[in-house]
Design a protein around this motif. Structure first.
Motif, PDB file in Angstrom:
ATOM      1  N   GLU B   2      31.436 -58.207 -31.145  1.00  0.00           N
ATOM      2  CA  GLU B   2      31.747 -57.312 -32.256  1.00  0.00           C
ATOM      3  C   GLU B   2      31.912 -58.093 -33.562  1.00  0.00           C
ATOM      4  O   GLU B   2      32.452 -59.203 -33.576  1.00  0.00           O
ATOM      5  CB  GLU B   2      33.036 -56.552 -31.913  1.00  0.00           C
ATOM      6  N   ASN B   3      31.446 -57.512 -34.650  1.00  0.00           N
ATOM      7  CA  ASN B   3      31.643 -58.087 -35.979  1.00  0.00           C
ATOM      8  C   ASN B   3      32.178 -56.989 -36.892  1.00  0.00           C
ATOM      9  O   ASN B   3      31.609 -55.885 -36.944  1.00  0.00           O
ATOM     10  CB  ASN B   3      30.317 -58.629 -36.523  1.00  0.00           C
ATOM     11  N   VAL B   4      33.267 -57.269 -37.581  1.00  0.00           N
ATOM     12  CA  VAL B   4      33.884 -56.281 -38.470  1.00  0.00           C
ATOM     13  C   VAL B   4      33.935 -56.847 -39.885  1.00  0.00           C
ATOM     14  O   VAL B   4      34.462 -57.940 -40.100  1.00  0.00           O
ATOM     15  CB  VAL B   4      35.310 -55.928 -37.993  1.00  0.00           C
ATOM     16  N   GLU B   5      33.350 -56.106 -40.815  1.00  0.00           N
ATOM     17  CA  GLU B   5      33.356 -56.490 -42.225  1.00  0.00           C
ATOM     18  C   GLU B   5      34.296 -55.561 -42.981  1.00  0.00           C
ATOM     19  O   GLU B   5      34.291 -54.343 -42.754  1.00  0.00           O
ATOM     20  CB  GLU B   5      31.945 -56.384 -42.806  1.00  0.00           C
ATOM     21  N   GLN B   6      35.049 -56.126 -43.909  1.00  0.00           N
ATOM     22  CA  GLN B   6      36.043 -55.329 -44.639  1.00  0.00           C
ATOM     23  C   GLN B   6      35.873 -55.581 -46.133  1.00  0.00           C
ATOM     24  O   GLN B   6      35.744 -56.730 -46.571  1.00  0.00           O
ATOM     25  CB  GLN B   6      37.458 -55.731 -44.185  1.00  0.00           C
ATOM     26  N   HIS B   7      35.953 -54.484 -46.911  1.00  0.00           N
ATOM     27  CA  HIS B   7      35.816 -54.583 -48.367  1.00  0.00           C
ATOM     28  C   HIS B   7      36.721 -53.573 -49.060  1.00  0.00           C
ATOM     29  O   HIS B   7      36.944 -52.472 -48.526  1.00  0.00           O
ATOM     30  CB  HIS B   7      34.365 -54.290 -48.786  1.00  0.00           C
ATOM     31  N   ALA B  91      40.519 -53.083 -37.707  1.00  0.00           N
ATOM     32  CA  ALA B  91      40.114 -53.717 -36.457  1.00  0.00           C
ATOM     33  C   ALA B  91      39.311 -52.724 -35.635  1.00  0.00           C
ATOM     34  O   ALA B  91      39.401 -51.506 -35.838  1.00  0.00           O
ATOM     35  CB  ALA B  91      41.333 -54.203 -35.674  1.00  0.00           C
ATOM     36  N   ALA B  92      38.536 -53.266 -34.733  1.00  0.00           N
ATOM     37  CA  ALA B  92      37.746 -52.427 -33.838  1.00  0.00           C
ATOM     38  C   ALA B  92      37.847 -52.983 -32.429  1.00  0.00           C
ATOM     39  O   ALA B  92      37.884 -54.207 -32.229  1.00  0.00           O
ATOM     40  CB  ALA B  92      36.282 -52.392 -34.295  1.00  0.00           C
ATOM     41  N   ARG B  93      37.907 -52.075 -31.475  1.00  0.00           N
ATOM     42  CA  ARG B  93      37.943 -52.477 -30.076  1.00  0.00           C
ATOM     43  C   ARG B  93      36.637 -52.040 -29.426  1.00  0.00           C
ATOM     44  O   ARG B  93      36.276 -50.868 -29.457  1.00  0.00           O
ATOM     45  CB  ARG B  93      39.113 -51.822 -29.345  1.00  0.00           C
ATOM     46  N   GLY B  94      35.951 -53.033 -28.835  1.00  0.00           N
ATOM     47  CA  GLY B  94      34.705 -52.740 -28.161  1.00  0.00           C
ATOM     48  C   GLY B  94      34.938 -52.035 -26.844  1.00  0.00           C
ATOM     49  O   GLY B  94      36.061 -51.917 -26.379  1.00  0.00           O
ATOM     50  N   ALA B  95      33.855 -51.598 -26.239  1.00  0.00           N
ATOM     51  CA  ALA B  95      33.970 -50.862 -24.987  1.00  0.00           C
ATOM     52  C   ALA B  95      34.371 -51.767 -23.833  1.00  0.00           C
ATOM     53  O   ALA B  95      34.982 -51.318 -22.872  1.00  0.00           O
ATOM     54  CB  ALA B  95      32.644 -50.178 -24.671  1.00  0.00           C
ATOM     55  N   ALA B  96      34.024 -53.060 -23.956  1.00  0.00           N
ATOM     56  CA  ALA B  96      34.345 -53.999 -22.885  1.00  0.00           C
ATOM     57  C   ALA B  96      35.655 -54.697 -23.176  1.00  0.00           C
ATOM     58  O   ALA B  96      35.763 -55.463 -24.119  1.00  0.00           O
ATOM     59  CB  ALA B  96      33.228 -55.032 -22.754  1.00  0.00           C
ATOM     60  N   GLY B  97      36.673 -54.424 -22.384  1.00  0.00           N
ATOM     61  CA  GLY B  97      37.946 -55.104 -22.550  1.00  0.00           C
ATOM     62  C   GLY B  97      38.828 -54.478 -23.610  1.00  0.00           C
ATOM     63  O   GLY B  97      38.487 -53.469 -24.221  1.00  0.00           O
TER      64      GLY B  97
END
Lengths: 115, 112
Positions: B2-7, B91-97
């Motif tokens: 996962e990659n999260v960009e914030q602006h 933040a983001a939580r992926g489907a795995a874990g």
């Protein structure tokens, strides 16, 4: 909300020594705990995921032999920074996750300064 | 992964105005999106979260919107107050874990 404590809050040590940081969930059982490192004015970087009774899962680039993680009970995880060097100086924060929840609750952090 | 960009990385607003922070994520299977507020030297504190089956959620002056198609979500703070000054992380939580991937943070300053 759930309470997570961390000890010590700050520590200063000499280069080459080891430092142990404790993370406790005070009012719930944490099946999973996470360890993060945060450098000044930067985001939280996940170091490892710790599951009770099993080996920790380390993120890419994090040395497992340098950052030892032990999750011996459902309320306690420890992070040991071995042979610390000045570049290990940072803010280390743990978080805890209960089995029935989605929310990660963070500890207050430990500020480590290696001289 | 996962990659999260914030602006934006910094945001200065006048007291009473609104503040909007935007985040994009890369993993289309991500299903949980929390927002944390961190004051200087303190722990991150959850202020609001949204799950992938919901498009919008509001809690008093704070609201979050989610666009799954575009893979972006936003935090809206209305009627800002000086005590809203802090660093905000998406933040983001992926489907795995269960692990969260954090955005780079937004330093918000509310000027009285």
């Amino acid at each position: 909300g759930a309470v997570v404590s961390q000890h010590p809050s700050r520590v200063i040590c000499k280069s080459g020594t080891s430092v142990k940081i404790e993370c406790r969930s005070l009012d719930f059982q944490a099946t999973t705990m996470f360890w993060y490192r945060q450098f000044p004015k930067q985001s939280l970087m996940l170091m490892a995921t710790s599951n009770e009774g099993s080996k920790a899962t380390y993120e890419q680039g994090v040395e497992k032999d340098k950052f030892l993680i032990n999750h011996a009970s459902l309320t306690l995880s420890t992070l040991t920074v071995t042979s610390a060097h000045p570049e290990d100086s940072s803010f280390y924060i743990c978080s805890a996750l209960a089995d029935t929840q989605e929310t990660q609750y963070f500890g207050p952090g430990t500020r480590l300064l290696v001289l | 992964g996962e990659n999260v960009e914030q602006h934006p990385s910094t945001l200065s607003v006048q007291e009473g105005d609104s503040a909007v922070i935007k985040c994009t994520y890369s993993d289309s299977a991500s299903n949980y999106f929390p927002w944390y507020k961190q004051e200087l030297g303190k722990r991150p504190q959850l202020i609001i979260d949204i799950r992938s089956n919901v498009g919008e959620k509001k809690d008093q002056r704070i609201a979050v919107t989610l666009n799954k198609t575009a893979k972006h979500f936003s935090l809206h703070i209305t009627e800002t107050q000086p005590e809203d000054s802090a660093v905000y992380f998406c933040a983001a939580r992926g489907a795995a874990g269960n692990k969260l991937t954090f955005g780079g943070g937004t330093r918000v300053l509310v000027k009285p």
